[in-house]
Design a protein around this motif. Structure first.
Motif, PDB file in Angstrom:
ATOM      1  N   GLY A  50      32.103  -6.524 -18.084  1.00 42.89           N
ATOM      2  CA  GLY A  50      32.386  -6.726 -16.712  1.00 42.89           C
ATOM      3  C   GLY A  50      31.360  -7.760 -16.280  1.00 42.89           C
ATOM      4  N   GLY A  51      30.531  -8.344 -16.740  1.00 42.41           N
ATOM      5  CA  GLY A  51      29.736  -9.666 -16.291  1.00 42.41           C
ATOM      6  C   GLY A  51      28.208  -8.969 -15.969  1.00 42.41           C
ATOM      7  N   ALA A  52      27.558  -9.671 -15.253  1.00 39.21           N
ATOM      8  CA  ALA A  52      26.103  -9.531 -15.273  1.00 39.21           C
ATOM      9  C   ALA A  52      25.869  -8.829 -14.006  1.00 39.21           C
ATOM     10  CB  ALA A  52      25.302 -10.651 -15.494  1.00 39.21           C
ATOM     11  N   THR A  53      24.664  -7.790 -13.976  1.00 35.04           N
ATOM     12  CA  THR A  53      23.776  -7.092 -13.056  1.00 35.04           C
ATOM     13  C   THR A  53      22.457  -7.482 -12.813  1.00 35.04           C
ATOM     14  OG1 THR A  53      25.627  -5.209 -13.028  1.00 35.04           O
ATOM     15  CG2 THR A  53      23.592  -4.910 -11.679  1.00 35.04           C
ATOM     16  N   GLY A  54      22.196  -8.005 -11.765  1.00 33.15           N
ATOM     17  CA  GLY A  54      21.161  -8.289 -11.308  1.00 33.15           C
ATOM     18  C   GLY A  54      20.678  -9.918 -11.349  1.00 33.15           C
ATOM     19  N   PRO A  55      19.441 -10.382 -11.477  1.00 33.55           N
ATOM     20  CA  PRO A  55      18.335  -9.408 -11.677  1.00 33.55           C
ATOM     21  C   PRO A  55      17.930  -8.777 -10.507  1.00 33.55           C
ATOM     22  CG  PRO A  55      17.839 -11.744 -11.569  1.00 33.55           C
ATOM     23  CD  PRO A  55      19.183 -11.907 -11.496  1.00 33.55           C
ATOM     24  N   MET A  56      17.311  -7.586 -10.467  1.00 35.15           N
ATOM     25  CA  MET A  56      17.033  -6.804  -9.345  1.00 35.15           C
ATOM     26  C   MET A  56      15.693  -6.870  -9.090  1.00 35.15           C
ATOM     27  SD  MET A  56      19.243  -3.384 -10.218  1.00 35.15           S
ATOM     28  CE  MET A  56      19.001  -2.627  -8.598  1.00 35.15           C
ATOM     29  N   ALA A  57      15.094  -6.913  -7.751  1.00 40.82           N
ATOM     30  CA  ALA A  57      13.915  -7.056  -7.453  1.00 40.82           C
ATOM     31  C   ALA A  57      13.290  -8.535  -7.941  1.00 40.82           C
ATOM     32  CB  ALA A  57      13.138  -5.880  -7.732  1.00 40.82           C
ATOM     33  N   PRO A  58      13.895  -9.486  -7.944  1.00 42.61           N
ATOM     34  CA  PRO A  58      13.432 -11.068  -8.586  1.00 42.61           C
ATOM     35  C   PRO A  58      12.327 -11.461  -7.473  1.00 42.61           C
ATOM     36  CG  PRO A  58      15.433 -11.277  -7.329  1.00 42.61           C
ATOM     37  CD  PRO A  58      15.324  -9.786  -7.367  1.00 42.61           C
ATOM     38  N   VAL A  59      11.245 -12.066  -7.903  1.00 44.56           N
ATOM     39  CA  VAL A  59      10.384 -12.672  -7.285  1.00 44.56           C
ATOM     40  C   VAL A  59      10.183 -13.894  -8.044  1.00 44.56           C
ATOM     41  CG1 VAL A  59       9.406 -10.733  -6.278  1.00 44.56           C
ATOM     42  CG2 VAL A  59       8.263 -11.618  -8.313  1.00 44.56           C
ATOM     43  N   ALA A  60       9.443 -15.018  -7.226  1.00 46.21           N
ATOM     44  CA  ALA A  60       9.230 -16.298  -8.008  1.00 46.21           C
ATOM     45  C   ALA A  60       8.072 -17.131  -7.207  1.00 46.21           C
ATOM     46  CB  ALA A  60      10.519 -17.239  -8.214  1.00 46.21           C
ATOM     47  N   ALA A  69       0.419 -20.052  -4.434  1.00 46.23           N
ATOM     48  CA  ALA A  69       1.621 -19.402  -3.816  1.00 46.23           C
ATOM     49  C   ALA A  69       1.612 -18.031  -4.454  1.00 46.23           C
ATOM     50  CB  ALA A  69       3.019 -20.105  -4.535  1.00 46.23           C
ATOM     51  N   THR A  70       1.937 -16.884  -3.643  1.00 44.41           N
ATOM     52  CA  THR A  70       1.802 -15.472  -4.372  1.00 44.41           C
ATOM     53  C   THR A  70       2.991 -14.945  -3.522  1.00 44.41           C
ATOM     54  OG1 THR A  70      -0.328 -15.484  -4.149  1.00 44.41           O
ATOM     55  CG2 THR A  70       0.686 -13.305  -4.078  1.00 44.41           C
ATOM     56  N   ARG A  71       3.752 -14.221  -4.491  1.00 40.10           N
ATOM     57  CA  ARG A  71       5.093 -13.522  -3.936  1.00 40.10           C
ATOM     58  C   ARG A  71       5.029 -11.921  -4.529  1.00 40.10           C
ATOM     59  NH1 ARG A  71       4.515 -17.454  -1.731  1.00 40.10           N
ATOM     60  NH2 ARG A  71       6.137 -19.576  -1.499  1.00 40.10           N
ATOM     61  N   ARG A  72       5.476 -11.124  -3.721  1.00 37.77           N
ATOM     62  CA  ARG A  72       5.675  -9.902  -4.187  1.00 37.77           C
ATOM     63  C   ARG A  72       6.770  -9.196  -3.712  1.00 37.77           C
ATOM     64  NH1 ARG A  72       0.722  -7.738  -6.000  1.00 37.77           N
ATOM     65  NH2 ARG A  72      -1.214  -9.029  -5.489  1.00 37.77           N
ATOM     66  N   SER A  73       7.562  -8.089  -4.576  1.00 36.26           N
ATOM     67  CA  SER A  73       8.598  -7.339  -4.038  1.00 36.26           C
ATOM     68  C   SER A  73       8.123  -5.793  -3.531  1.00 36.26           C
ATOM     69  CB  SER A  73       9.663  -7.227  -5.253  1.00 36.26           C
ATOM     70  OG  SER A  73       9.029  -6.433  -6.256  1.00 36.26           O
ATOM     71  N   GLY A  74       8.737  -5.281  -2.815  1.00 36.34           N
ATOM     72  CA  GLY A  74       8.225  -4.065  -2.218  1.00 36.34           C
ATOM     73  C   GLY A  74       8.730  -2.958  -3.441  1.00 36.34           C
ATOM     74  N   THR A  75       8.290  -1.981  -3.090  1.00 40.68           N
ATOM     75  CA  THR A  75       8.817  -0.636  -4.090  1.00 40.68           C
ATOM     76  C   THR A  75      10.295  -0.387  -3.437  1.00 40.68           C
ATOM     77  OG1 THR A  75       8.035   0.966  -2.471  1.00 40.68           O
ATOM     78  CG2 THR A  75       6.610   0.168  -4.382  1.00 40.68           C
ATOM     79  N   PHE A  76      11.158   0.275  -4.406  1.00 44.49           N
ATOM     80  CA  PHE A  76      12.334   0.715  -3.953  1.00 44.49           C
ATOM     81  C   PHE A  76      12.933   1.916  -4.920  1.00 44.49           C
ATOM     82  CE2 PHE A  76      16.971   0.186  -5.329  1.00 44.49           C
ATOM     83  CZ  PHE A  76      17.560   0.316  -3.991  1.00 44.49           C
ATOM     84  N   CYS A 113      -1.470 -11.474 -10.949  1.00 40.92           N
ATOM     85  CA  CYS A 113      -0.985 -10.219 -10.254  1.00 40.92           C
ATOM     86  C   CYS A 113      -1.832  -8.988 -10.710  1.00 40.92           C
ATOM     87  CB  CYS A 113       0.361  -9.899 -11.190  1.00 40.92           C
ATOM     88  SG  CYS A 113       0.916 -10.737 -12.638  1.00 40.92           S
ATOM     89  N   PRO A 114      -1.845  -7.860 -10.352  1.00 42.76           N
ATOM     90  CA  PRO A 114      -0.583  -7.111 -10.663  1.00 42.76           C
ATOM     91  C   PRO A 114       0.256  -6.840  -9.651  1.00 42.76           C
ATOM     92  CG  PRO A 114      -2.463  -5.762 -10.177  1.00 42.76           C
ATOM     93  CD  PRO A 114      -2.934  -7.001 -10.043  1.00 42.76           C
ATOM     94  N   PRO A 115       1.355  -6.017  -9.925  1.00 49.24           N
ATOM     95  CA  PRO A 115       2.350  -5.689  -9.187  1.00 49.24           C
ATOM     96  C   PRO A 115       1.574  -4.727  -8.003  1.00 49.24           C
ATOM     97  CG  PRO A 115       3.128  -5.511 -11.263  1.00 49.24           C
ATOM     98  CD  PRO A 115       1.742  -5.845 -11.254  1.00 49.24           C
ATOM     99  N   ALA A 116       2.114  -4.797  -6.721  1.00 50.63           N
ATOM    100  CA  ALA A 116       1.578  -4.108  -5.702  1.00 50.63           C
ATOM    101  C   ALA A 116       1.679  -2.510  -6.075  1.00 50.63           C
ATOM    102  CB  ALA A 116       2.458  -4.232  -4.479  1.00 50.63           C
ATOM    103  N   GLY A 117       0.510  -1.854  -5.954  1.00 53.20           N
ATOM    104  CA  GLY A 117       0.264  -0.485  -6.304  1.00 53.20           C
ATOM    105  C   GLY A 117       0.280   0.024  -7.676  1.00 53.20           C
ATOM    106  N   THR A 118       0.269  -1.070  -8.726  1.00 56.19           N
ATOM    107  CA  THR A 118      -0.014  -0.453 -10.020  1.00 56.19           C
ATOM    108  C   THR A 118      -1.176  -1.349 -10.551  1.00 56.19           C
ATOM    109  OG1 THR A 118       1.534  -2.363 -10.682  1.00 56.19           O
ATOM    110  CG2 THR A 118       2.573  -0.311 -10.074  1.00 56.19           C
ATOM    111  N   ALA A 119      -1.556  -0.849 -11.803  1.00 59.00           N
ATOM    112  CA  ALA A 119      -2.455  -1.305 -12.406  1.00 59.00           C
ATOM    113  C   ALA A 119      -1.993  -2.580 -13.218  1.00 59.00           C
ATOM    114  CB  ALA A 119      -3.192  -0.210 -13.433  1.00 59.00           C
ATOM    115  N   GLN A 120      -3.028  -3.264 -14.010  1.00 55.35           N
ATOM    116  CA  GLN A 120      -2.284  -4.206 -14.960  1.00 55.35           C
ATOM    117  C   GLN A 120      -1.735  -3.328 -16.238  1.00 55.35           C
ATOM    118  OE1 GLN A 120      -2.154  -7.407 -15.015  1.00 55.35           O
ATOM    119  NE2 GLN A 120      -3.747  -8.248 -13.578  1.00 55.35           N
ATOM    120  N   PRO A 121      -0.622  -4.024 -16.959  1.00 55.56           N
ATOM    121  CA  PRO A 121      -0.151  -3.124 -18.128  1.00 55.56           C
ATOM    122  C   PRO A 121      -1.350  -2.946 -19.149  1.00 55.56           C
ATOM    123  CG  PRO A 121       1.045  -5.036 -17.806  1.00 55.56           C
ATOM    124  CD  PRO A 121      -0.105  -5.358 -16.755  1.00 55.56           C
ATOM    125  N   ASP A 122      -2.599  -3.567 -19.297  1.00 58.94           N
ATOM    126  CA  ASP A 122      -3.745  -2.986 -20.199  1.00 58.94           C
ATOM    127  C   ASP A 122      -4.640  -2.388 -19.449  1.00 58.94           C
ATOM    128  OD1 ASP A 122      -4.726  -5.057 -18.649  1.00 58.94           O
ATOM    129  OD2 ASP A 122      -5.296  -6.579 -20.239  1.00 58.94           O
TER     130      ASP A 122
END
Length: 312
Positions: A50-60, A69-76, A113-122
């Motif tokens: 049916g096509g593509a959905t997203g990308p969801m919560a994109p930032v660039a 330049a710093t960009r963040r998405s909120g929680t959802f 980064c990391p994303p707001a409210g989260t730790a780095q993946p490592d």
């Protein structure tokens, strides 16, 4: 014994030095030109008949024109027992931890980064970026997709990070706290297929296990890492799932959870050397692995110039 060629080079170098001393060659100057960096991330992207959905919560985030330049998405959150329902077809529940992207040309660096409210993946600190540099992170706290189908996916604590800095290369990391695909526990739980929540890059899981060709129902790539073909840069997908021929044409899905990408274009240091008779030569030492440059061009105060390839 010094070869004839080496003696000639030594005599030529001495003559150039003496000529400069006698005629008063002025000191050179240097300038840095070019350089760019960018990072992008998103939480989820699905593609189907049916096509593509997203990308969801994109930032660039890209530089220039900004120095940093710093960009963040909120929680959802969507889906589950409380509204709103998820707007994407095939996505039943989604809780975003947040996505982030940082890019800088500042020699002093900027925090990755990391994303707001989260730790780095490592779990590590947000170390400063070397310019030109970029960092992108994606974080998904919980996702449920394609519920009720043989391709159902449930995942927790999904994160990815891509980091490119100083044009010295790129690095990435993907982590998954728990993952169930098609009813098989891949990560986490009582008896998972994989013991680690941080699988090595491009870890492939085929379901059913051992299936090949037309018998493959699902293919999952964990910590998928895809280098940019044109220079320093890296895309990281924490989870990349697609359906196989065993599920037939009625169920064709391609889904990415936790995408991050970063890239940088190296700057050039151009050195200007003043010569006698009010002339000047400009040159740059170019690493062919970083720049697609085949020739160097130099010129004096007049518009004449020449080009030449000095590699090798």
């Amino acid at each position: 014994m010094m070869s004839r060629r080496r003696r000639r080079l030594a005599i030529a170098a001495a003559c150039v030095l003496l000529f400069g001393l006698l005629t008063g060659v002025r000191a050179g100057r240097a300038e840095t030109i070019g350089g760019a960096a960018g990072g992008e991330s998103y939480a989820l992207l699905t593609r189907g008949p049916g096509g593509a959905t997203g990308p969801m919560a994109p930032v660039a985030a890209h530089v220039p024109p900004e120095v940093t330049a710093t960009r963040r998405s909120g929680t959802f959150s969507c889906g589950g027992s409380t509204p709103p329902g998820c707007p994407a077809t095939g996505v039943d529940v989604l809780h975003l931890a947040g996505d982030a992207a940082v890019a800088t040309l500042d020699p002093g660096g900027a925090g990755a980064c990391p994303p707001a409210g989260t730790a780095q993946p490592d779990g590590g600190p947000a170390s400063p970026l070397a310019a030109p540099g970029a960092s992108a992170c994606a974080g998904v706290a919980h996702v449920e997709m394609l519920r009720g189908t043989p391709a159902a996916l449930i995942a927790d604590s999904v994160a990815s990070r891509s980091l490119t800095q100083g044009c010295s290369g790129a690095a990435g990391l993907g982590s998954i706290g728990a993952l169930e695909v098609g009813g098989t526990q891949v990560i986490g739980g009582g008896h998972p297929l994989l013991a680690s929540s941080t699988p090595p890059p491009n870890r492939v899981v085929v379901l059913p296990q051992g299936a090949r060709g037309a018998a493959v129902a699902l293919t999952v790539v964990l910590n998928e890492q895809l280098p940019d073909p044109g220079g320093p840069g890296l895309a990281v997908n924490a989870i990349h799932l697609w359906t196989g021929p065993a599920l037939g044409p009625a169920l064709q899905e391609d889904a990415i959870v936790g995408h991050s990408h970063s890239a940088a274009t190296c700057s050039l240091e151009v050195r200007h050397q003043a010569l006698p008779l009010d002339t000047e030569v400009a040159f740059a030492e170019v690493d062919p692995s970083r720049h697609s440059v085949a020739a160097a061009v130099a010129g004096g105060s007049a518009p004449e110039c020449f080009g030449g390839d000095r590699r090798g």
